[in-house]
Motif scaffolding. Sequence first.
Motif, PDB file in Angstrom:
ATOM      1  N   UNK A  36     -82.347   7.466 -13.825  1.00  0.00           N
ATOM      2  CA  UNK A  36     -82.255   6.152 -14.461  1.00  0.00           C
ATOM      3  C   UNK A  36     -80.858   5.570 -14.269  1.00  0.00           C
ATOM      4  N   UNK A  37     -79.842   6.406 -14.457  1.00  0.00           N
ATOM      5  CA  UNK A  37     -78.459   5.958 -14.282  1.00  0.00           C
ATOM      6  C   UNK A  37     -78.191   5.527 -12.845  1.00  0.00           C
ATOM      7  N   UNK A  38     -78.753   6.256 -11.913  1.00  0.00           N
ATOM      8  CA  UNK A  38     -78.592   5.903 -10.501  1.00  0.00           C
ATOM      9  C   UNK A  38     -79.191   4.527 -10.218  1.00  0.00           C
ATOM     10  N   UNK A  39     -80.362   4.269 -10.763  1.00  0.00           N
ATOM     11  CA  UNK A  39     -81.016   2.975 -10.571  1.00  0.00           C
ATOM     12  C   UNK A  39     -80.228   1.839 -11.220  1.00  0.00           C
ATOM     13  N   UNK A  40     -79.563   2.144 -12.340  1.00  0.00           N
ATOM     14  CA  UNK A  40     -78.810   1.129 -13.067  1.00  0.00           C
ATOM     15  C   UNK A  40     -77.412   0.893 -12.486  1.00  0.00           C
ATOM     16  N   UNK A 315     -82.156  10.564 -30.575  1.00  0.00           N
ATOM     17  CA  UNK A 315     -83.285  11.478 -30.730  1.00  0.00           C
ATOM     18  C   UNK A 315     -84.413  11.172 -29.754  1.00  0.00           C
ATOM     19  N   UNK A 316     -84.811   9.928 -29.682  1.00  0.00           N
ATOM     20  CA  UNK A 316     -85.910   9.540 -28.799  1.00  0.00           C
ATOM     21  C   UNK A 316     -85.360   9.226 -27.406  1.00  0.00           C
ATOM     22  N   UNK A 317     -85.946   9.851 -26.395  1.00  0.00           N
ATOM     23  CA  UNK A 317     -85.414   9.680 -25.040  1.00  0.00           C
ATOM     24  C   UNK A 317     -85.496   8.228 -24.577  1.00  0.00           C
ATOM     25  N   UNK A 318     -86.525   7.516 -24.962  1.00  0.00           N
ATOM     26  CA  UNK A 318     -86.622   6.104 -24.579  1.00  0.00           C
ATOM     27  C   UNK A 318     -85.506   5.272 -25.207  1.00  0.00           C
ATOM     28  N   UNK A 324     -78.490   2.860 -22.457  1.00  0.00           N
ATOM     29  CA  UNK A 324     -77.753   2.717 -21.201  1.00  0.00           C
ATOM     30  C   UNK A 324     -78.172   1.462 -20.433  1.00  0.00           C
ATOM     31  N   UNK A 325     -79.417   1.049 -20.582  1.00  0.00           N
ATOM     32  CA  UNK A 325     -79.845  -0.218 -19.972  1.00  0.00           C
ATOM     33  C   UNK A 325     -79.047  -1.403 -20.544  1.00  0.00           C
ATOM     34  N   UNK A 328     -75.482  -1.270 -19.158  1.00  0.00           N
ATOM     35  CA  UNK A 328     -75.423  -1.746 -17.766  1.00  0.00           C
ATOM     36  C   UNK A 328     -75.565  -3.254 -17.694  1.00  0.00           C
ATOM     37  N   UNK A 329     -76.398  -3.820 -18.584  1.00  0.00           N
ATOM     38  CA  UNK A 329     -76.622  -5.254 -18.582  1.00  0.00           C
ATOM     39  C   UNK A 329     -75.448  -6.082 -19.048  1.00  0.00           C
ATOM     40  N   UNK A 330     -74.477  -5.449 -19.714  1.00  0.00           N
ATOM     41  CA  UNK A 330     -73.299  -6.161 -20.200  1.00  0.00           C
ATOM     42  C   UNK A 330     -72.313  -6.486 -19.085  1.00  0.00           C
ATOM     43  N   UNK A 331     -72.498  -5.897 -17.941  1.00  0.00           N
ATOM     44  CA  UNK A 331     -71.533  -6.066 -16.849  1.00  0.00           C
ATOM     45  C   UNK A 331     -71.976  -7.146 -15.877  1.00  0.00           C
TER      46      UNK A 331
END
Length: 331
Positions: A36-40, A315-318, A324-325, A328-331
């Motif tokens: 997910x981090x790689x995609x973002x 706690x929840x992975x989502x 992190x989404x 990433x969107x703040x940049x």
Amino acid sequence: MSALAKTKISILDLAPIRDDGDAKQALGNSLALAQHAEQLGFNRFWVAEHHNMDGIASSATSVLLGYLAANTQSIRLGSGGVMLPNHAPLVIAEQFGTLATLYPGRIDLGLGRAPGADQYTAHALRRDRSGSADDFPRDVEELQRYLGPRTPNQRVVAMPGSDTNVPIWLLGSSLFSAQLAGQKGLPYAFASHFAPRMMHEAIRIYRDHFTPSDVLDKPYVMLGVPLVAADTDEQAEYLATSAYQRILSLIRGQSLVQRPPVASMDGLWLPHERNAVGEFFGLAMIGGPEKIRAKLEVLLEQTGADELIFTSDLYDFNDRKRSFEILAGLR
């Protein structure tokens, strides 16, 4: 362009284990988060060495990095960090030399000076091998020799490892590694995600002692930052209670498995415990997008950090992915 837009962002993961989960689930989540981090567009994804902690699955750090590297394409991967007093430098050189040989240009080696474990665990790791935090400068130097070019008459060679020149970072939560990293001309990562009190002094010492080296011509500072980003401030405050409970358990010497968020921490902690948890999360970014953006801009203005590496102990992975989404969107 804002300071945040110009600053590299990365992730530090502890492969957290939930109270209703297990290590296999935690390791699978680490891979999913790295992908997910790689995609973002995150810069790097590090995992940390911890031992004898039932809520953390990243103890075999180099093994986990191999799993992550085999299933990602471009994101840098590394240790944040390997606790060098627990290991012979040659073993670490061979492990990370192997990773760098298989995945060239993608592997970082972050090194910590503390054992990261209690005395019983430290003995179990080392047995009768002598070694302590006091040996750290010498161990770093030995490790650099193993990973650098082979020299004439070199009697011990790391293979793989020799001439891989794996980038070495020094990590710290106090001032010792800041000075050493500066003197050796290495990049420095300060553990402000759990020990923010000495952050500004550590940065100053690192920059004041910095000497250009073959790997770095000017100081490079990365700061650890706890992150709980959600769509609203209220939702973020609620989600953060999972992280609070975990550190409360750490303070009390209890199980570190992740627990679900709660509506209120009242009744769960004593006043001095609340203060201790608050100090731990002194640099935490908790809130909705605009609140996070504003706090990060202030942090960057105050520190001039070159990179920020975020932990998000939700706690929840989502919810972790969403956190992190938003970042990433703040940049």
